[in-house]
Enzyme design. Structure first.
Site, PDB file in Angstrom:
ATOM      1  CG  ASP A 141      -2.059   0.958   1.097  1.00 55.11           C
ATOM      2  OD1 ASP A 141      -2.177   1.601   0.045  1.00 55.11           O
ATOM      3  OD2 ASP A 141      -2.826   1.087   2.063  1.00 55.11           O
ATOM      4  CG  ASP A 192      -6.363  -4.845   1.845  1.00 53.11           C
ATOM      5  OD1 ASP A 192      -5.940  -4.216   2.827  1.00 53.11           O
ATOM      6  OD2 ASP A 192      -7.054  -4.290   0.950  1.00 53.11           O
ATOM      7  CB  CYS A 198     -12.188 -25.841   9.854  1.00 49.09           C
ATOM      8  SG  CYS A 198     -10.627 -25.042   9.429  1.00 49.09           S
ATOM      9  CB  CYS A 253      -7.066 -24.948   9.915  1.00 50.47           C
ATOM     10  SG  CYS A 253      -7.797 -24.566  11.531  1.00 50.47           S
ATOM     11  CB  CYS A 257     -10.250 -27.077  13.187  1.00 53.36           C
ATOM     12  SG  CYS A 257     -10.890 -25.377  13.237  1.00 53.36           S
ATOM     13  CG  HIS A 299     -10.276 -21.229  12.407  1.00 53.94           C
ATOM     14  ND1 HIS A 299     -10.785 -22.298  11.696  1.00 53.94           N
ATOM     15  CD2 HIS A 299     -11.276 -20.306  12.488  1.00 53.94           C
ATOM     16  CE1 HIS A 299     -12.038 -22.055  11.375  1.00 53.94           C
ATOM     17  NE2 HIS A 299     -12.356 -20.846  11.845  1.00 53.94           N
TER      18      HIS A 299
END
Length: 371
Positions: free
Chosen positions: A93, A269, A307, A309, A312, A338
């Site tokens: 940015d 974003d 999930c 991940c 999890c 997560h």
């Protein structure tokens, strides 16, 4: 090789699309979400964590990296990718958001923006050209031009003034960028114009006349309603070139990202996916939950039952609540892991749905990937 952006699938039900950005660094599949790594780091997560969770592009902040550690040090380290050991893409940015967020510490003039550093009080003067040079030294893949976003709602006169400065700064930024001839960096223009449809279209037209490698819709997620945001995206996104990335800046709620994807946006974003988890709030397949709530004190189920991940697969809601209640730093890290996985899975689902409408699967995408 040259830079290119190719749309490989378009929805038959809405304006959503799947694209491939091809660059000397490799390929990026869109639509994609960028976690915020302001100082070259996503809080509590390593670059390996991000990549393992499916992240391929992050956003860092030119203004803050200029203050600390300074672009000269980053350049001597081999650029931001080498400095932080990140093998994916980086968008920087321009510091334009700080024109909005640090309004009490800055003064905007035709020449640029004069800030009072929040760190030590010293004066920092950013011009469009200086921002381009800083980003050149940082070595990001995508460099945003300096723009002038304003809070919403705003009057027409103030909005038009900010638009005109943004356009003039964009012209100067592009001229400096082309003069420096960075070997692998792209530059994106930023559409402003507040909630006025005609001003948004004017801004888009003027930026396209200058000519950029991609285009962002800025000045949203700054106080407007979801309905107003979608109204503006319905007008602006179709007006932007089909063969350029369309980046909607600052949009971070899952429903807002989906709204934007369905309207033809490619890149997003926001700090929410990592800021909120560090405070105990996460999105799951069952909705948003607050892990600090007493209701989870004896809940021995995974954070999100759908999930896969790391968090999890290995930890329960009860354990995560315990970590938050005892102020363990591991709490924010596991929740953030997560959250990043959740957002990447959301974008993956949207991409797959669009591909499926065209009789395509992820295996069909492989031929477009540059390695």
């Amino acid at each position: 090789m040259d830079f290119s952006f190719t749309v490989i699938a378009e929805s038959k039900r809405h304006r959503g699309r799947v694209g491939i950005l091809r660059t000397p660094r490799g390929s990026l599949l869109t639509p994609a979400f960028m976690p915020v790594a302001t100082y070259g780091a996503v809080k509590s997560l390593s670059p390996h964590d991000l990549y393992d969770a499916g992240t391929r592009i992050i956003v860092s902040n030119t203004y803050h990296l200029h203050l600390r550690p300074g672009e000269g040090l980053v350049r001597r380290a081999g650029g931001l990718h080498a400095f932080m050991n990140w093998k994916g893409f980086i968008l920087t940015d321009s510091g334009g958001f700080q024109v909005f967020s640090l309004s009490r510490l800055r003064k905007v003039t035709e020449e640029g923006v004069r800030f009072r550093s929040p760190i030590d009080g010293r004066e920092v003067f950013l011009t469009p050209e200086k921002v381009v040079r800083i980003q050149h030294a940082l070595g990001s893949d995508i460099a945003m031009v300096l723009d002038y976003p304003i809070g919403l709602p705003a009057g027409r006169e103030e909005t038009e003034y900010a638009l005109e400065i943004t356009t003039r700064w964009a012209e100067r930024s592009r001229k400096e960028f082309l003069k420096l001839k960075h070997p692998y960096q792209m530059q994106f223009g930023i559409v402003q114009g507040g909630l006025y449809e005609d001003l948004r279209l004017r801004s888009a037209r003027e930026l396209m006349e200058i000519g950029f490698d991609g285009y962002a819709v800025g000045g949203l997620a700054l106080g407007e309603s979801r309905e107003d945001r979608n109204r503006i995206l319905d007008v602006v996104l179709p007006a932007l070139p089909e063969d350029r990335i369309r980046y909607v800046m600052g949009v971070g709620l899952p429903e807002d990202i989906e709204d934007a994807v369905l309207r033809g946006a490619d890149l997003f974003d926001c700090v929410l996916p990592t800021r909120n988890p560090r405070r105990g709030t996460v999105f799951t397949s069952e909705g948003k939950i607050n892990l600090k709530s007493a209701r989870y004190s004896e809940d021995f189920t995974p954070l999100d039952p759908l999930c896969d991940c790391y968090t999890c697969r290995n930890y329960t809601r009860a354990y995560l609540r315990h970590l938050f209640k005892t102020n363990e730093t591991l709490a924010g890290r596991l929740a953030s892991l997560h959250s990043i996985h959740f957002y990447n899975r959301l974008l993956d689902r949207l991409r797959r749905e669009i591909l499926a409408e065209n009789g395509m699967g992820m295996e069909d995408v492989a031929k477009y990937i540059v390695r």
